[in-house]
Design an enzyme around this catalytic site. Structure first.
Site, PDB file in Angstrom:
ATOM      1  N   ASN A  78       0.870  -1.180   0.000  1.00  0.00           N
ATOM      2  CA  ASN A  78       0.000   0.000   0.000  1.00  0.00           C
ATOM      3  C   ASN A  78       0.903   1.224   0.000  1.00  0.00           C
ATOM      4  OD1 ASN A  78      -1.761   2.084   0.458  1.00  0.00           O
ATOM      5  ND2 ASN A  78      -2.344   1.440   2.528  1.00  0.00           N
ATOM      6  N   LYS A 136       0.133   4.291  -0.275  1.00  0.00           N
ATOM      7  CA  LYS A 136      -0.486   5.502   0.305  1.00  0.00           C
ATOM      8  C   LYS A 136      -0.246   6.693  -0.647  1.00  0.00           C
ATOM      9  CE  LYS A 136      -0.048   3.268   4.738  1.00  0.00           C
ATOM     10  NZ  LYS A 136       0.112   3.364   6.173  1.00  0.00           N
ATOM     11  N   HIS A 158      -9.375   1.298   5.091  1.00  0.00           N
ATOM     12  CA  HIS A 158      -8.084   1.478   5.775  1.00  0.00           C
ATOM     13  C   HIS A 158      -8.265   2.437   6.953  1.00  0.00           C
ATOM     14  CE1 HIS A 158      -3.940   2.624   6.538  1.00  0.00           C
ATOM     15  NE2 HIS A 158      -3.597   1.507   5.926  1.00  0.00           N
ATOM     16  N   GLU A 179      -6.559   4.798   8.010  1.00  0.00           N
ATOM     17  CA  GLU A 179      -6.342   6.227   7.706  1.00  0.00           C
ATOM     18  C   GLU A 179      -7.598   6.836   7.093  1.00  0.00           C
ATOM     19  OE1 GLU A 179      -2.717   5.627   5.499  1.00  0.00           O
ATOM     20  OE2 GLU A 179      -1.709   5.077   7.371  1.00  0.00           O
ATOM     21  N   GLU A 238      -5.066  -4.762  10.594  1.00  0.00           N
ATOM     22  CA  GLU A 238      -4.042  -3.734  10.768  1.00  0.00           C
ATOM     23  C   GLU A 238      -4.289  -2.998  12.083  1.00  0.00           C
ATOM     24  OE1 GLU A 238      -2.303  -2.609   6.604  1.00  0.00           O
ATOM     25  OE2 GLU A 238      -3.812  -1.168   7.214  1.00  0.00           O
ATOM     26  N   GLY A 289       2.889   2.417  10.711  1.00  0.00           N
ATOM     27  CA  GLY A 289       3.853   3.502  10.547  1.00  0.00           C
ATOM     28  C   GLY A 289       4.581   3.866  11.828  1.00  0.00           C
ATOM     29  N   SER A 320       3.789  -2.049  10.239  1.00  0.00           N
ATOM     30  CA  SER A 320       5.247  -2.111  10.467  1.00  0.00           C
ATOM     31  C   SER A 320       5.853  -3.464  10.105  1.00  0.00           C
ATOM     32  CB  SER A 320       5.574  -1.723  11.914  1.00  0.00           C
ATOM     33  OG  SER A 320       5.178  -0.385  12.160  1.00  0.00           O
TER      34      SER A 320
HETATM   35  P1  13P Z   1       3.296   0.481   7.602  1.00  0.00           P
HETATM   36  O1  13P Z   1       3.801  -0.799   6.991  1.00  0.00           O
HETATM   37  O2  13P Z   1       4.037   1.689   7.088  1.00  0.00           O
HETATM   38  O3  13P Z   1       3.245   0.402   9.092  1.00  0.00           O
HETATM   39  O4  13P Z   1       1.790   0.687   7.090  1.00  0.00           O
HETATM   40  C1  13P Z   1       0.901  -0.369   7.168  1.00  0.00           C
HETATM   41  C2  13P Z   1      -0.320  -0.023   6.405  1.00  0.00           C
HETATM   42  O5  13P Z   1      -1.058   0.886   6.761  1.00  0.00           O
HETATM   43  C3  13P Z   1      -0.615  -0.814   5.198  1.00  0.00           C
HETATM   44  O6  13P Z   1      -1.892  -0.543   4.733  1.00  0.00           O
END
Ligand code: 13P
Length: 253
Positions: free
Chosen positions: A11, A13, A98, A100, A170, A176, A216
């Site tokens: 992903n 982003k 997601h 976010e 997740e 992150g 992560s």
């Molecule tokens: P990270 O791998 O940067 O922690 O992000 C995970 C994520 O949100 C994948 O959709």
């Protein structure tokens, strides 16, 4: 036993221009052609790079997802992108719900459910994300939260096949932050999600659904997560933006 083929999905982003995206997938495609992975591989670039990435990956096995979808098929919805449009571009999957999108853009279990249904109408496979916040984990409500997200999100959605659904657990506190869930923390949630899927759709269906872990994931922790019985690969954020890291994770699967 099941024949679940693991999936490693990146992903991206809100990162990478079309030119940068093309350069990255060209490296991935070359490496994977030289050394075939045992898992499926997917990338989810931003909307603006989808066409270039799909073109660059033509003839390869790497699949492409959008990162979001609106639930209506067309009409006066300035700024939105519909499932038929995404399908028309050549995407096969869409990331839905997601954290976010839930935290920053107002997505709710209800809107997530509408997006899931829009995917199915257009023959797109949703990668349906769910996970608890740190507060929720610390107050002991992790299982209640993810089960609610699952049940409300799936709503009355009907699946013709377990291949039409992918879950991604997740934990919000692991995204992150460099703090991944331990393999046993992740496995127990994955197992609970599979059990809940079994209650709704039957155990045979639940055994076939891919459940990815995200948060992560890095080359050095991927293998211990992917070795767990109910973890069928990963949804990778930061580490999917660098070819070496993403390939390291792919070859851990
Ligand atoms: P990270 O791998 O940067 O922690 O992000 C995970 C994520 O949100 C994948 O959709």
């Amino acid at each position: 036993m099941t024949d679940r083929v693991p999936l490693v999905a990146g992903n991206w982003k809100m990162n990478k221009s079309a030119v940068e995206a093309t350069a990255l997938v060209n490296i991935l495609a070359q490496s994977l052609a030289a050394r075939h992975p045992v898992c499926d591989v997917l990338v989810a670039p931003p909307f603006t790079a989808l066409a270039a990435v799909i073109e660059a990956l033509r003839g390869t096995d790497i699949m492409v997802a959008a990162q979001n979808v609106f639930w209506e098929d067309s009409g006066a919805f300035t700024g939105e992108v519909s499932a038929p449009m995404i399908r028309d571009l050549g995407c096969t999957h869409v990331i839905v719900g997601h954290s976010e999108r839930r935290q920053l853009f107002g997505d709710t279990d209800t809107s997530v459910s509408k997006r899931l249904q829009a995917c199915l109408r257009s023959d797109l496979i949703p990668i349906f994300c769910l996970g608890e916040t740190l507060d929720q984990r610390e107050s002991g409500s992790t299982f209640a939260v993810v089960k609610r997200q699952l049940i409300e999100g799936l709503g009355s959605v009907k699946f013709a096949s377990p291949r039409q659904l992918i879950l991604a657990y997740e934990p919000v506190w692991a995204i992150g932050t460099g703090l991944n869930a331990t393999p046993s923390q992740a496995q127990e949630v994955h197992s609970a999600l599979r059990e809940e899927l079994g209650t709704v759709f039957g155990a045979g269906f639940a055994q076939q659904v891919l459940i990815l872990y995200g948060g992560s994931v890095k080359p050095d922790n991927a293998k211990s997560l992917f070795d767990c019985e109910d973890i069928d690969g990963g949804l990778i954020g930061g580490a999917s933006l660098k070819a070496d890291d993403f390939l390291g994770i792919i070859y851990s699967a």
